[in-house]
Enzyme design. Structure first.
Site, PDB file in Angstrom:
ATOM      1  N   ASP A 199       0.811  -1.214   0.000  1.00  0.00           N
ATOM      2  CA  ASP A 199       0.000   0.000   0.000  1.00  0.00           C
ATOM      3  C   ASP A 199       0.852   1.276   0.000  1.00  0.00           C
ATOM      4  O   ASP A 199       1.848   1.367   0.724  1.00  0.00           O
ATOM      5  CB  ASP A 199      -0.873  -0.019   1.267  1.00  0.00           C
ATOM      6  N   GLU A 263       1.833  -0.278  -4.896  1.00  0.00           N
ATOM      7  CA  GLU A 263       0.837   0.732  -5.243  1.00  0.00           C
ATOM      8  C   GLU A 263       1.489   2.098  -5.287  1.00  0.00           C
ATOM      9  O   GLU A 263       1.866   2.651  -4.259  1.00  0.00           O
ATOM     10  CB  GLU A 263      -0.310   0.774  -4.223  1.00  0.00           C
TER      11      GLU A 263
HETATM   12  C1  NOJ Z   1      -4.295   3.332  -0.678  1.00  0.00           C
HETATM   13  C2  NOJ Z   1      -5.460   2.445  -0.458  1.00  0.00           C
HETATM   14  O1  NOJ Z   1      -5.792   1.786  -1.643  1.00  0.00           O
HETATM   15  C3  NOJ Z   1      -6.582   3.323   0.072  1.00  0.00           C
HETATM   16  O2  NOJ Z   1      -7.803   2.655   0.099  1.00  0.00           O
HETATM   17  C4  NOJ Z   1      -6.171   3.807   1.425  1.00  0.00           C
HETATM   18  O3  NOJ Z   1      -7.141   4.707   1.920  1.00  0.00           O
HETATM   19  C5  NOJ Z   1      -4.820   4.504   1.380  1.00  0.00           C
HETATM   20  N1  NOJ Z   1      -3.841   3.817   0.581  1.00  0.00           N
HETATM   21  C6  NOJ Z   1      -4.246   4.636   2.764  1.00  0.00           C
HETATM   22  O4  NOJ Z   1      -3.816   3.382   3.221  1.00  0.00           O
END
Ligand code: NOJ
Ligand code: MG
Length: 521
Positions: A199, A263
């Site tokens: 993430d 990500e």
């Molecule tokens: C990216 C995640 O996909 C999202 O849903 C989240 O709110 C943020 N990162 C914080 O972790």
């Protein structure tokens, strides 16, 4: 020899909204286990499960309070082990969501850290003195609105949070934090998971000297207030690469190619850095560019060419049409173009990731103000930033709660989704679900589609075309996507293998908004 994740298709499950098993209106791990056969019938290879760890749910699980457990709303560790076993029995890999940038503010590490200046964990998070006027240390903004700094009155310092104040950022410059967070990976790898989606990796480090971010000249009214400044000093800092490489070294100690997906919403040139030096970083830094590229044949052809050309030697591409944070593809493009988009996603070179419900053609569900759940929408209302519309429960059948729950679903089922339920679509040869199944079957059958090179990418007006050659250099297949309402006659024909119109199609012309995979003459 290709790696498993190169020919794989990944399916993202947002566990709150996939399948409830105990009537509390919240999906859970036993629910996922009960629906694995949907994934097998669909034809995917791996399931990525968004966070299910113990959490106060300020950001619905992306605020982790315990990295080694399962939140009671989602089940137990035993349920998790059963889910992994059931998935593996069916040949499905399991990918977890790993959230290294921040924890919940209720995580024991943060409770210690905020207890006092002297606490040994003080430096596990990012604490700074107030500015001379008592305000935040600098102008950094939270992604979810407001300052990225919150004052802890008891100790008189501010802590940094890229997201909610309930999601304090860990200090990855502290080696003890790195060790503790790598241990989290070990814990789940030892339990047999096949990989991680990591993430918010671009947020892992911030400028050590806390320089202000510059104003964003492109900011306009209606845009997220977080974008008023550029993230020059809060995103994509050089130190991130070292941390990613450490994650990769650890994953590589395990047999079977444990997959790391990063990500990072970044321009193509910056994204490529996340493959790491000599591919020592992520196997797959998520490529989100189909989410932002204008939906036209020339723009997509250009994107494919630029992305393929930018890939480091030996790097494997990947493509995405949606996730739990972004407007659904069927809403962005409309239901007919969404069928073309499905064919595009599943015939491009690279590992595709599907988001639950894409295979049903689900659209964004308008959420009445009183039912809003997403903290982003609550903090910055009315700009369309909230993510609830793309997180509503899966419609499985024609019953009152669509087979999702026997209770009251945590977010309303979409009224427009009712006729789109999976049971009905499985019976209808013209449905989106059947198109996805056919595409996945074709992809599995034709090595050109899963592993072959892509060539001759071109836009001819509204027609997007490319070839997928056989991995051993044979002639391969032709993909033709007519993004226009107008029919068109083809200059080169062939034998149609699959049409987005759900019938045999013709080898000499494309109908309105028709996509086709053909074996050239
Ligand atoms: C990216 C995640 O996909 C999202 O849903 C989240 O709110 C943020 N990162 C914080 O972790
Ligand atoms: Mg950070």
């Amino acid at each position: 020899m290709a790696r498993w994740w190169q020919s794989a298709v990944i399916y993202q499950v947002y566990p709150r909204s996939f399948q409830d098993s105990d009537g509390d209106g919240i999906g859970d791990l036993p629910g996922i286990a009960a629906r694995l056969d949907h994934l097998v019938a669909l034809g995917v290879d791996a399931v990525w499960i968004s966070p299910f760890y113990p959490s106060p749910m300020a950001d619905f699980g992306y605020d982790v309070a315990d990295h080694r457990g399962v939140d009671p709303a989602f089940g137990t560790l035993a349920d998790f082990d059963r889910l992994v076993a059931a998935a593996h029995e069916r040949g499905l890999r399991v990918i977890l969501d790993y959230v290294p940038n921040h924890t919940a503010d209720t995580h024991p590490w943060f409770l210690d850290s905020r207890a006092s200046h002297e606490n040994p964990k003080r430096d596990w998070y990012i604490w700074r003195e107030p500015a001379p006027d008592g305000g935040p240390p600098n102008n950094w903004r939270s992604e979810f609105g407001g300052a990225a700094w919150t004052l802890d009155a008891a100790t008189g310092q501010y802590f940094y949070h890229a997201y909610l104040p309930q999601q304090p950022d860990l200090n990855w410059r502290n080696p003890a934090v790195q060790d503790a967070m790598l241990d989290v990976l070990r814990f789940w790898l030892d339990r047999g998971v096949d990989g991680f989606r990591v993430d918010a990796i671009h947020h892992l480090f911030e400028d050590a000297s806390l320089r202000d971010n510059p104003p964003n000249p492109a900011w306009r009214d209606g845009m997220s207030p977080a974008r008023r400044v550029l993230r020059t000093h809060t995103m994509d800092q050089p130190e991130v690469q070292g941390a990613v490489a450490a994650m990769r070294r650890l994953a590589d100690l395990y047999p079977g190619e444990r997959l790391l997906i990063g990500e990072a919403y970044l321009p193509i040139d910056r994204l490529m850095a996340y493959y790491g030096v000599d591919l020592s970083g992520f196997h797959l830094p998520f490529n989100f560019h189909l989410l932002s590229t204008p939906w036209s044949a020339p723009a997509i052809a250009d994107l494919i060419a630029r992305y393929e050309a930018a890939l480091p030697e030996g790097a494997w591409p990947n493509w995405v049409l949606g996730n739990h944070d972004r407007s659904r593809v069927a809403s962005r493009l409309g239901p007919r173009q969404a069928r073309i988009a499905a064919m595009l996603l599943l015939t491009l070179r690279g590992t595709p990731t599907l988001y639950q419900g894409e295979e049903l053609g689900l659209t964004d569900v308008p959420i009445p103000p009183g039912l809003v759940q997403d903290p982003w929408e609550k903090r910055v209302p009315g700009l369309g930033l909230g993510r609830d519309p793309v997180r509503t429960p899966m419609p499985w059948d024609g019953t009152a709660q669509a087979g999702f729950t026997t209770g009251t679903p945590w977010l309303p089922l979409g009224e427009a989704h009712r006729p789109l339920h999976a049971t009905a679509q499985a019976r209808d040869p013209g449905s989106m679900l059947r198109l996805y199944r056919d595409l996945l079957m074709l992809r599995r059958r034709e090595p050109a589609l899963s592993l072959g090179p892509i060539a001759a990418v071109a836009a001819e007006g509204d027609l997007l075309r490319y070839e997928r050659r056989d991995p051993d250099g044979g002639r391969g297949l032709l993909v033709l996507l007519n993004l226009a309402e107008a029919e068109r006659t083809l200059r080169v024909g062939g034998t149609p293998l699959l049409s987005t119109h759900g019938d045999a199609g013709s080898g000499t012309r494309l109908r309105s908004l028709e996509g086709m995979v053909m074996r050239p003459e």
